[in-house]
Enzyme design. Structure first.
Site, PDB file in Angstrom:
ATOM      1  CG  ASP A   1      -2.177   0.811   1.004  1.00 52.51           C
ATOM      2  OD1 ASP A   1      -2.185   1.661   0.107  1.00 52.51           O
ATOM      3  OD2 ASP A   1      -3.152   0.597   1.756  1.00 52.51           O
ATOM      4  CD1 TRP A   2       0.423   5.846  -3.387  1.00 56.18           C
ATOM      5  CD2 TRP A   2       0.153   3.635  -3.545  1.00 56.18           C
ATOM      6  NE1 TRP A   2       0.371   5.513  -4.726  1.00 56.18           N
ATOM      7  CE2 TRP A   2       0.216   4.172  -4.864  1.00 56.18           C
ATOM      8  CE3 TRP A   2      -0.002   2.265  -3.412  1.00 56.18           C
ATOM      9  CZ2 TRP A   2       0.126   3.389  -6.009  1.00 56.18           C
ATOM     10  CZ3 TRP A   2      -0.090   1.468  -4.553  1.00 56.18           C
ATOM     11  CH2 TRP A   2      -0.027   2.036  -5.822  1.00 56.18           C
TER      12      TRP A   2
END
Length: 814
Positions: free
Chosen positions: A323-324
């Protein structure tokens, strides 16, 4: 001996790639002439090669360390310097500081224009090997990109805002979800995107999770099959899907650091099972690890999760990305099997490169991750030079969005046949802010920039009704006066504060009751990424909303006129304290851009409601099994959350512990009635399978669809079992009055098994199994039984991801 001869001799030997990397990092003056020639010759010989399946490993082994690192780390977030400064200020000025931090950005990457403006992320290109840059875009409810580029509104890039995942799951129709996925994937392809970052498929463990609208259900079987349908639909366009967030990302509070402490059985049966179904049924091109920890380890740094379980046990063939900004240790992520770090930063590149040079990261591990990323590249539209139009058929997709929205709306109450709206109804009093300003979906990465949103006012008007013009004027003026302004860039992503419901005077309500034939009262809720919901004024109605419902019902009922409440919400709210007041309640969820039309279709009977709840509506929040431990401890800044409820999530808890609910899992009304035949069960002992057949007949006066739900009660040995668990489901075709359809369901020992932590195995216990044919998790229609003479071990798995502390899990009395 000439240099060329030396090169030939050396190149005949197996290359020590770590030595090559070390040599390439040294100044040329420190290298022998013949080695310089070898390095140059190797580089030149590979330079003519282009990426292809047959020579994938060979090309990877000839890449420089720098080239490999640029494969496994993304290009960073593309933002102009002014926007970066604004965002950094916003992070310091808001609570978002706890959710995001901005590491250094590759200045060279910023000089490379985006292929798709507003996409979530991209990878580096390598022209030497014919490797294109890939583009990843949010999100679960539709493509999220900038609709206007370079301030030029003459050419727009809007996308379709489809219904949210919770609504789609409420359809109980995998074909419907697949059709939405096909339309969504077509927009991905036509906008030049390679991978859509969705669907989200975490379990709705607690109703206050801010992103529940992105997730399908409290049940892993519904979750897995819905996600598989969505992935299949998206990927039928030759683009990739990304199931997320793997795993246990069941809250937004401190999501980047929270440790989810969960027992082995709950982890396997509840929180991983849906992902397993989606992986094995649909083989998504990519999977996204989550922010949180599971039992002490960040998921993106967990080899046991990403390699042992995902790849070795389930056979996942795709690529894993973070995920970012997820995780803390880039080297640990590489070792875990987290192939691609997104959005990527120079710090991560440096850490990986230094670890390889210092012998702290095995080159073979890096090579493996590079190969996994390049396998994605080889399948991508960008690699195959697929021509994209930038003009998807948004009109056709709007029709799909409208139809899909009607399939997942749930009729919760319909007293005295208040719905569908009678032909004698001409004038409607539309009350509630969301009647005039529909909430199509949630905020954050689940946001979609659609060109329009159809309000319920517009939908009813287009259906031919007259609506009270004075009420419209009052509400529009109130909305205009209370319109929140964007204070910083974070609110553009995470949403502005909701406008509080408008109070109406008693005289205005009385006047509306006198001049209109029916009242339709809308209750709206908005939530999204970055924060969890609240109990007050969110899960519970506000005082203004409660008073509005009571006064409107009292005034209209005094005139013998019906009141319908429409719930335009993304997650569960409390209904038990006020549900007796209105005549009908329609749960419309957050239905996407065509929501107003879709709600009107159901209210008028143009479409018969066939949605069923994929989550339980409790009587009160404290009835939830996770209420005492959500979102963790300590309460003011949670560091861990202990899943003390174990496997007893949602209806598994409410049915097993006999806790009354407002509306049970699987519940939903229709405008028609259905009759179920006696189920027939055939056993095939030599094949270890059972086939159940049942015929559904529409015995009512309107065409409609019925959802068939099959639950199993399993025998108890040393392991306690829920009262019942959903195992199979299906939706009929549209049945005209008098029409029938026979449904067939196959059961195998896999459907009967439970996870035994001590044996690290899935086991179907010996004994009597009961299959319940049900209207919902509380209302059984009929049942059949069969016996399993001996226990069957259906699968042995690795003993991994054990909790680091003793969990006092919930168990029923025996």
């Amino acid at each position: 001996m000439f240099i060329g001869e030396q090169i030939n001799l050396v190149s005949d030997l197996p290359l020590n790639h770590d030595l090559m990397y070390r040599c390439q990092s040294l100044p040329r003056l420190m290298l022998p002439v013949w080695l310089i020639g070898l390095l140059s010759a190797t580089s030149l010989s590979v330079g003519a090669q282009q990426l292809n399946v047959k020579r994938l490993q060979e090309i990877v082994h000839h890449m420089t360390l720098d080239q490999k690192v640029h494969v496994v780390v993304g290009m960073g977030i593309y933002l102009p310097p002014s926007a970066i400064k604004q965002l950094q200020r916003a992070l310091h000025d808001t609570s978002m500081l706890h959710h995001f931090h901005l590491p250094p950005i590759d200045s060279n990457a910023l000089k490379i224009p985006e292929k798709v403006a507003g996409a979530a992320g991209r990878t580096y290109a390598n022209p030497q090997f014919g490797i294109p840059s890939l583009t990843f875009s949010d999100g679960p409810a539709g493509v999220r990109i900038n609709p206007i580029r370079d301030h030029d509104s003459s050419h727009t890039f809007y996308a379709t805002a489809f219904p949210v995942a919770t609504l789609l799951a409420s359809s109980w129709d995998t074909a419907c979800v697949r059709a939405v996925g096909q339309a969504m994937g077509d927009e991905v392809k036509n906008y030049g995107i390679d991978v859509l970052l969705g669907p989200g498929m975490n379990i709705q463990r607690n109703p206050l999770c801010g992103r529940n609208f992105e997730y399908y259900s409290e049940d892993p079987v519904i979750t897995g099959h819905m996600a598989a349908g969505m992935v299949s639909g998206i990927q039928s366009n030759g683009v990739g899907a990304c199931i997320k967030h793997f795993a246990c990302n069941n809250q937004e509070t401190n999501r980047n650091s929270i440790d989810e402490v969960v027992g082995q059985r709950a982890l396997r049966e509840i929180y991983l099972r849906g992902f397993e179904i989606a992986v094995q049924q649909a083989q998504p091109w990519t999977l996204m690890s989550s922010y949180n920890k599971i039992n002490g380890s960040y998921t993106s740094e967990s080899h046991n999760l990403l390699t042992t379980i995902l790849r070795k046990e389930w056979g996942f063939k795709g690529m894993v990305m973070t995920d970012w900004f997820g995780g803390k240790n880039a080297v640990a992520q590489m070792e875990a099997g987290n192939d691609l770090l997104m959005p990527g930063s120079p710090l991560q590149m440096k850490a990986i490169e230094q670890a390889v040079l210092a012998g702290q990261l095995d080159t073979n591990i890096l090579n493996r991750n590079v190969e996994n990323v390049l396998r994605l590249v080889l399948k991508s539209p960008s690699f195959h030079h697929v021509i994209y139009s930038n003009h998807p058929d948004l009109h056709a997709h709007a029709r799909i969005a409208r139809w899909a929205a009607t399939q997942g709306m749930v009729l919760l109450k319909n007293q005295n046949h208040a719905l569908p709206i009678a032909p004698s109804i001409h004038q409607i009093a539309l009350l509630g802010l969301s009647g005039y300003r529909l909430i199509p979906g949630g905020t954050g990465s689940g946001t979609v920039h659609a060109s329009y949103t159809i309000s319920l006012w517009q939908g009813l008007k287009d259906a031919g009704f007259h609506l009270d013009p004075e009420l419209k004027t009052i509400y529009e003026q109130y909305i205009h006066n209370h319109q929140p302004q964007l204070r910083n860039p974070m609110e553009a992503l995470f949403g502005t504060p909701a406008i509080p419901e408008m109070p109406l005077t008693q005289s205005a309500i009385q006047q509306a009751a006198q001049h209109n034939d029916i009242a339709i009262l809308c209750i709206g809720r908005q939530s999204g990424e970055g924060a969890d919901r609240h109990i007050t004024n969110d899960f519970l109605l506000s005082d203004t909303e409660r008073v509005l419902i009571e006064q409107v019902c009292r005034a209209f009922h005094a005139q013998h006129k019906p009141v319908v409440v429409v719930l335009n919400i993304g997650g569960v709210i409390e209904t038990a304290s006020w549900r007796d007041f209105p005549d009908a309640i329609l749960l419309a969820w957050q239905p996407g851009e065509e929501g107003g039309h879709a709600i009107a279709d159901v209210l008028t009977g143009k479409v018969n409601p066939s949605g069923r709840l994929a989550v339980t509506f409790p009587m009160k929040y404290t009835d939830e099994p996770s209420a005492n431990n959500f979102p963790g401890t300590p309460p003011d800044d949670p560091q861990k959350v202990v899943y003390q409820e174990g496997i007893y999530v949602g209806y598994r808890y409410f049915t097993t512990f006999h806790v009354p609910v407002a509306y049970p899992f699987g519940y939903g009304l229709s405008y028609t009635e259905f009759h179920y035949s006696k189920p027939e069960l055939r056993s095939y002992p030599d094949q270890d399978r059972w086939e159940l057949s049942v015929t559904i007949t529409n015995v009512g006066q309107r065409a409609g669809k019925e959802v068939v739900q099959l639950y199993i009660h399993a025998p108890t040995s040393t392991l306690d079992k829920p009262m019942r668990e959903l195992k199979k489901f299906a939706k009929t075709r549209l049945l005209q009055p008098g029409q029938s359809e026979t449904m067939h369901f196959i059961f195998t020992p896999n459907d009967l098994s439970s996870f035994y932590p001590k044996q690290s195995a899935w086991i179907a216990d010996a004994g009597t199994y009961t299959i319940y044919l049900a209207k919902d998790a509380s209302q059984m229609i009929s049942s059949v039984e069969f016996r399993l003479a001996q226990p069957i071990i259906t699968e042995r798995v690795h003993r991994v991801l054990l909790p680091q502390e003793q969990i006092d899990e919930l168990h029923p009395a025996r």
